[in-house]
Design a protein around this motif. Sequence first.
Motif, short mmCIF file in Angstrom:
data_model
loop_
_atom_site.label_atom_id
_atom_site.label_comp_id
_atom_site.label_asym_id
_atom_site.label_seq_id
_atom_site.Cartn_x
_atom_site.Cartn_y
_atom_site.Cartn_z
N ARG A 154 -0.36 2.98 11.15
CA ARG A 154 -0.72 3.85 10.03
C ARG A 154 -2.04 4.59 10.27
NH1 ARG A 154 -0.50 0.84 4.47
NH2 ARG A 154 -0.80 3.01 3.79
N ASP A 215 4.94 9.75 -7.06
CA ASP A 215 4.34 9.53 -5.74
C ASP A 215 2.91 10.05 -5.70
OD1 ASP A 215 6.64 8.36 -4.86
OD2 ASP A 215 7.29 10.04 -3.60
N LEU A 219 -0.57 7.84 -5.04
CA LEU A 219 -1.49 8.13 -3.94
C LEU A 219 -2.93 8.31 -4.41
CD1 LEU A 219 0.78 10.63 -1.98
CD2 LEU A 219 0.03 8.40 -1.12
N ASP A 316 0.67 7.06 5.01
CA ASP A 316 1.97 6.46 4.68
C ASP A 316 2.97 6.97 5.70
OD1 ASP A 316 0.48 5.68 2.53
OD2 ASP A 316 1.98 6.21 1.02
N LYS A 338 8.18 10.35 4.20
CA LYS A 338 7.01 9.98 3.39
C LYS A 338 6.08 9.12 4.24
CE LYS A 338 9.20 10.03 -1.16
NZ LYS A 338 9.54 9.22 -2.36
#
Length: 349
Positions: A154, A215, A219, A316, A338
């Motif tokens: 990540r 979403d 975030l 992500d 995503k």
Amino acid sequence: MSTTKAYAAPAANIPLEPFSLERRAPGAHDVQIEILFCGVCHSDLHQIRDEWGGSIFPMVPGHEIVGRVTAVGDHVKNFKVGDLAGVGCMVDSCRTCPSCQEGLEQYCEVTGMIGTYNAREIGTGQPTYGGYSQQIVVDEKYTLKVSDKLDLARVAPLLCAGITTYSPLRQWKVGPGHRVAVMGLGGLGHMAVKFAAALGAEVTVLSTSANKEADAKALGAHKFVVTKDAEQLKSVGNYFDFIINTVSAQLDLATYVNLLRRDGTMILLGVPSEAPHIHAFNLISGRRRIAGSLIGGIAETQEMLDFCAEHNIMSDIELIKIQDINEAYERMLKGDVKYRFVIDTASLN
């Protein structure tokens, strides 16, 4: 020299396929890195399709690289075997011009920054090959330290998507009291939301898709505006101090510039295929500005990685095998990720 497995585009608009390349032996100031993960950037697709012109084939893309140091040159001071390390969008520059001297190597005024791939090495003229490969050799001045506190897969997209959004926020000193809009909730946009929120700004996501609201708020966004809804758009007229525009598609800039307060700034990060247009009155009526920003220098990229380690900020991602890269490109074009694909380079074995 060492033989390295990779994936390459043999020519424009031809799918990537297995490829073998030769990496140089580490020189006195070089760091050799076993690549563990490599992010997939939209610019990879632009360049393998020669959409910006001047592409060099065969091309091994990839400039969001993280891995482990396997060898260092005799004069390397900041890395040792076993360290985690990263490589971003550039592997060299002239080092002597004013921009390089100020730590802004991405704006090098002599050779230009030497891209991690699809560029030519200073001195040899040989093509650079990127992170869709097993290993890479880079001068330590262009190599970054990576914390072991974070999920390494990540971390990979931070080397481009991360620094591309962090740098303008720092350049314009975004912080508490500022209202920031983020246009586009993709690989860049989702990082812009995380950084702006972590810096203390009020963050609004501007999107054409109402189904992205949950979403966006997960975030870190405080507000969400559906830009197809005229009433929602009207409610944020003359509202924002900054708009981070990550969109690469054609759009009517005037509509969004009019959302800026007096002295507000829209910062362009995306590169549409055609030049955008806007009437001067949209700017002069509010002393508004349109600016651009390109990644970040090496020192600022290290600052960004340290900030992420301190604040537990990561991209992500969806982890993929290298064999799925061509399918991933097609999904990326549809916005079906995503928010960043990352290649597990162990799949090259």
